[in-house]
Scaffold this active site. Structure first.
Site, PDB file in Angstrom:
ATOM      1  N   ARG A  47       0.913  -0.938   0.090  1.00  0.00           N
ATOM      2  CA  ARG A  47      -0.051   0.212  -0.102  1.00  0.00           C
ATOM      3  C   ARG A  47       0.864   1.207  -0.002  1.00  0.00           C
ATOM      4  O   ARG A  47       0.819   2.215  -0.771  1.00  0.00           O
ATOM      5  CB  ARG A  47      -0.856  -0.130   1.103  1.00  0.00           C
ATOM      6  CG  ARG A  47      -2.321   0.856   1.055  1.00  0.00           C
ATOM      7  CD  ARG A  47      -3.131   0.436   2.154  1.00  0.00           C
ATOM      8  NE  ARG A  47      -2.457   0.187   3.518  1.00  0.00           N
ATOM      9  CZ  ARG A  47      -2.918  -0.242   4.490  1.00  0.00           C
ATOM     10  NH1 ARG A  47      -4.182  -0.680   4.706  1.00  0.00           N
ATOM     11  NH2 ARG A  47      -2.237  -0.683   5.646  1.00  0.00           N
ATOM     12  N   GLU A  61      -2.743  -9.423  16.549  1.00  0.00           N
ATOM     13  CA  GLU A  61      -3.157  -8.675  15.346  1.00  0.00           C
ATOM     14  C   GLU A  61      -3.039  -7.293  16.013  1.00  0.00           C
ATOM     15  O   GLU A  61      -3.385  -6.729  16.803  1.00  0.00           O
ATOM     16  CB  GLU A  61      -4.709  -9.029  14.966  1.00  0.00           C
ATOM     17  CG  GLU A  61      -4.752 -10.514  14.779  1.00  0.00           C
ATOM     18  CD  GLU A  61      -4.291 -10.737  13.223  1.00  0.00           C
ATOM     19  OE1 GLU A  61      -4.145 -10.048  12.462  1.00  0.00           O
ATOM     20  OE2 GLU A  61      -4.136 -11.974  13.197  1.00  0.00           O
ATOM     21  N   GLY A  78       4.683  -9.571  18.490  1.00  0.00           N
ATOM     22  CA  GLY A  78       4.061  -9.640  17.229  1.00  0.00           C
ATOM     23  C   GLY A  78       3.000 -10.897  17.202  1.00  0.00           C
ATOM     24  O   GLY A  78       2.544 -11.325  15.937  1.00  0.00           O
ATOM     25  N   LYS A  98     -11.036 -19.314  12.313  1.00  0.00           N
ATOM     26  CA  LYS A  98     -10.318 -20.399  12.184  1.00  0.00           C
ATOM     27  C   LYS A  98     -11.274 -21.740  12.061  1.00  0.00           C
ATOM     28  O   LYS A  98     -11.176 -22.502  11.279  1.00  0.00           O
ATOM     29  CB  LYS A  98      -9.095 -20.633  12.991  1.00  0.00           C
ATOM     30  CG  LYS A  98      -8.034 -19.423  12.648  1.00  0.00           C
ATOM     31  CD  LYS A  98      -7.034 -19.316  13.708  1.00  0.00           C
ATOM     32  CE  LYS A  98      -5.975 -18.662  13.623  1.00  0.00           C
ATOM     33  NZ  LYS A  98      -5.137 -18.014  14.883  1.00  0.00           N
ATOM     34  N   GLY A 147      -1.431 -21.299  11.948  1.00  0.00           N
ATOM     35  CA  GLY A 147      -0.068 -21.092  11.576  1.00  0.00           C
ATOM     36  C   GLY A 147       0.730 -22.453  10.997  1.00  0.00           C
ATOM     37  O   GLY A 147       0.159 -23.129  10.087  1.00  0.00           O
TER      38      GLY A 147
END
Lengths: 403, 403
Positions: A38, A183, A180, A198, A127
Site C-alpha cells: 500500500r 493482530e 508480534g 479459524k 499457523g
C-alpha cells in the site's frame, strides 16, 4: 522443474517472513517476482531491490511471468478482491487471511470450481500446524467426532502470562503485541473473532458444512477478572479460549468459541504461551493431538511455503465432505453448563437458565454455575457483553467426561 | 462413485479391526470382497459369511471385481510376495507391514514407478498418527531438521507401567501382550526393531534417503534394570525408547533407536502408555508435536481406512525428496553422550569412549557417563548385548539443548 514466480501482496511481518523462508528453501525452486504494497515509499527506502515493489496490483496481474499469487495483507475486503481477481484470471493463490476465507468460503469454493483454479489457505488456521490439510486428506471419513482446540496464539499467550505468571492483563496484552503475536486490532484476538474464523474454516474441512460467523456463539476473554482467575485456580483448572466443533448425533453438530475451564488431564491444558493445540477425536482412533506454533512470522510463513509447494504438485482441496449425502447439520439447540460471573448485572434474573447448580454472592463479585441452552446464550448476547460479566464453559454435557 | 471392493490379506486383530471400521464408515463406499487367511477352518467356523474366506491368494488376484488389496498379515516375507504380485498386476495396495516396507522400500518404490500402481503404508508408522503423509506433503521442503519420537506403543506401555506404576517388567510385558499392544514376537518390540522399521520409513519421507536396517544402531529395553530406573528417577527424568533422524549439517544426517533420558520439559516426556508421539523440528516452524494412539486394532485400522480413501482420490506418494539434488547423506560419525550400566562386563575397558565424565562403582551395579562415537557403538554391538549391560542416550550433543 518449473520455477514458481510469486506475486506477493503484503509485506508486513508475515510477508517478510515469506521472503526469508523462500530464500532458505533451496529445493523449492521459487522466488518472489513482484511485491504489491500500500505504502510504496515505506518499503523502497530500506531495500536492495526497490524494483520488486509496486503499489499497483495491475503490475502483478498483468505480468506474464508471475504464475502464483500469495496474499498476506491485513485487510480482509481488499484481500477478497485480490483473491477473486486471481482465481478469475486462472492464477493459483495461497492466502493466510482467515477473516476473508471464513467470510467468503462458499464463494471461494464456487470460484475455484468455475475457473478450475486452486486456492490453498492452510496457513490461515493454526499457523504451522497442518490442520486443514489433515482434516481434508487424512480424516476423510465419517468417523470424525470432534475438533477442539486453542486456535489463537495471542489470547493464549495473554492467559498464560496472567494465569501462570500472575501478570496484569494490560501488561500481558502489550507484551503480546510487542512480540508480534497479536493482530494490529487486538479486539480481533481478544473477542474471539480470530479463533471463530479459524473454526469456520476447520468445520468446512471437518464435517463438510459451512456456517457463517454471525450464527456462531463467540465469547472472548476481554472481561476476565481476578476473581475468575482465582475461582479457576481454586478448582485446579486453567481458563483457556477454546474453539470447538462437535458432532452431537449422526445428523447434527454444534460449534462455538468461548473461554473454558480446562483440567490438567486434558491435552490442551499444557498448551501455553503462543502455542496452538488441536485435538481431533474420532470413533476409531480416539484422540489425535497436534501442537505447534500458531502465530509469528516464520511459523506462518513456513505454512505458506507448504501450500506453495503443494500447488507445485497440483494439490487442491477437493471439499470431499461437502458432497457427502449424510452431512450433519449445524444446531445451537444444545445444553451447556457455564460459569457466569457478574457484579451489577442481575444475571440470575436475566439469563433463561435451565437449572442453577450453584450461586455465590459476595461484596466483590457473584457467580452462578448453571445449565443453559447455547441458543439462549446467543440471544442473550447483549447481556453477556456487559463489562461486569464474564462466562466460561464447564465442559461436561454433550461431550464425554474424558474429553 | 466407484465402489471399492477390497481383497484383504490377514484377519488377525488388525484385519478384524479393518472390517469393523469399514462397516462403520458409510461414506467410504468400500466393502471387503474376499479375505485370504492361512488357517481357513479357524475363521470360517464362527462367521456369518464363510464364503468371504479363502486360503488361496489366487482367489483374490484372479477375481475381476477386486480393485484394491489391503495386506495386514504378520509375516513380512509373505507380505512382500503379496504386495509385489499386486503391484505387478496393477492393483493398488495398502499395507501396514512396517518390517516388509522398511526392508523392501527401494524395490517397492521401483515397482510403483514401473507399473504405475500406488502403494500406501501410512498405517505402518505410528498407527493413527498421520506422520508419513505429513512428512511427504506438508514438510516438503529442506527446512526440516529432525524427526524424533516414541514410535513403539508396547515398549512405551511397558516403560510406563514399570516407571510410573512400579510394576515388574515381566508383568508389564505380559499385560501389554494381553491388551494386544505387543507383537506376537515380543522381541520385535523390545529390541527396538519395530521402532527401527518405522524410523527407516519416516526417514525416506523426511530427508529422501533410504538407509537399510543393518546400518542403523538399534538398542532396545530388554536389559533395563531397577538400578537404571532408580538412576533416572534421581535425575528427575524418564527412560523412553526414542527413535530419531537428525540433520547434523546441510549435507549429513544421522539416525538411531535407543533408550533415552527424557526430561520433563520435552514434549515426549508426557507420552505415556501405548501412545506414540512425534516431534518434527524445522528451521522456521520450530517444533510440531503429533500425538495419538500408535497401537491397537482400531487406531491402526482407521489409518488403513485413511489410505484406502486416499487411493480412491488417486493419491500416491511421490517421494519428492528422493529427487532433490542436495539430499543429505547418512553418517554414523557423530558423538553421543551415553549412560552405560554394567555389572560383570568391564565396560570402561571395552568401550572406545572419547571421554568419561562420571564413573560409579558399587557392589550391586556400576555405570559410566561417557562420550562415544555412534560408529563405535555399532562396532561394539556384541559387548552391549551382554545381559548385564544397559545403555541410554543422554541427549545434548549434536542436538540443541532445548530439544
Amino acid at each position: 522443474m518449473k520455477h514458481l514466480n510469486i506475486g506477493l501482496f503484503g509485506y508486513g511481518t508475515v510477508g517478510r517472513g515469506i521472503a526469508q523462508v523462500i530464500s532458505r528453501a533451496k529445493n523449492a525452486h521459487a522466488g518472489i517476482g513482484r511485491i504489491c504494497v500500500r505504502n510504496l515509499a515505506k518499503h523502497t527506502a530500506d531495500t536492495d531491490h526497490p524494483e520488486l515493489f509496486t503499489d499497483n496490483a495491475d503490475d502483478i496481474f498483468n505480468d506474464p511471468n508471475i504464475n502464483l499469487i500469495v496474499e498476506v495483507i491485513d485487510n480482509a475486503e481488499a484481500a477478497w478482491e485480490i483473491v477473486r481477481r486471481a482465481l478469475v484470471n486462472g492464477m493459483p493463490v495461497v492466502t493466510g487471511n482467515k477473516a476473508m476465507v471464513a467470510r467468503h468460503l462458499p464463494e471461494l469454493i464456487e470460484l475455484q470450481r468455475e475457473h478450475g483454479t486452486p486456492l490453498l489457505y492452510d496457513a490461515s488456521s493454526c499457523g504451522s500446524i497442518p490442520v486443514i490439510r489433515n482434516l481434508e486428506e487424512y480424516y476423510d471419513n465419517d468417523l470424525l467426532l470432534e475438533v477442539k482446540g486453542i486456535l489463537n496464539g495471542s489470547t493464549n499467550y495473554i492467559l498464560s502470562r496472567v494465569f501462570d505468571h500472575g501478570e496484569d492483563y494490560a501488561a500481558a496484552l502489550a507484551k503480546a503485541q510487542e512480540l508480534g503475536f497479536a493482530e494490529s486490532d487486538p479486539s480481533f484476538d481478544i473477542d474471539g473473532l480470530d479463533a471463530l474464523f479459524k473454526l469456520i474454516i476447520i468445520t468446512v474441512h471437518a464435517v463438510g458444512t459451512y456456517v457463517p460467523p454471525e450464527k456462531i456463539f463467540t465469547y472472548g476473554i476481554g472481561h476476565i477478572h481476578e476473581s475468575d482467575i482465582r475461582y479457576a485456580r481454586e478448582k485446579g483448572v486453567k481458563i483457556k479460549l477454546v474453539a470447538q466443533v462437535v458432532k452431537i448425533s449422526e445428523t447434527q453438530f454444534t460449534m462455538f468459541v468461548m473461554p473454558e475451564f480446562v483440567s490438567p488431564s486434558k491435552y490442551i491444558y499444557s498448551v501455553d504461551d503462543e502455542y496452538n493445540g488441536v485435538v481431533i477425536r474420532g470413533e476409531c482412533y480416539d484422540r489425535q493431538f497436534m501442537f505447534g506454533k500458531g502465530a509469528g512470522a516464520l511459523p506462518t510463513a513456513s505454512s505458506i511455503l507448504s501450500d506453495i509447494m503443494a500447488l507445485r504438485h497440483d494439490y487442491r482441496y477437493e471439499y470431499k465432505k461437502m458432497s457427502y449425502i449424510d452431512r450433519p447439520e449445524y444446531t445451537d439447540d444444545v445444553l451447556l453448563r457455564i460459569y457466569a460471573r457478574y457484579t451489577g448485572t442481575n444475571l440470575p434474573a436475566l439469563l433463561p437458565t435451565v437449572h442453577v447448580h450453584e450461586q455465590y454472592i459476595s461484596k466483590e463479585s457473584n457467580y452462578i454455575v448453571a445449565d443453559i441452552r447455547l441458543r439462549d446464550l446467543i440471544e442473550c448476547r447483549a447481556i453477556l457483553d456487559a463489562p461486569d460479566v464474564f462466562i466460561a464453559n464447564i465442559p461436561q454435557f454433550f461431550i464425554d467426561k474424558d474429553n
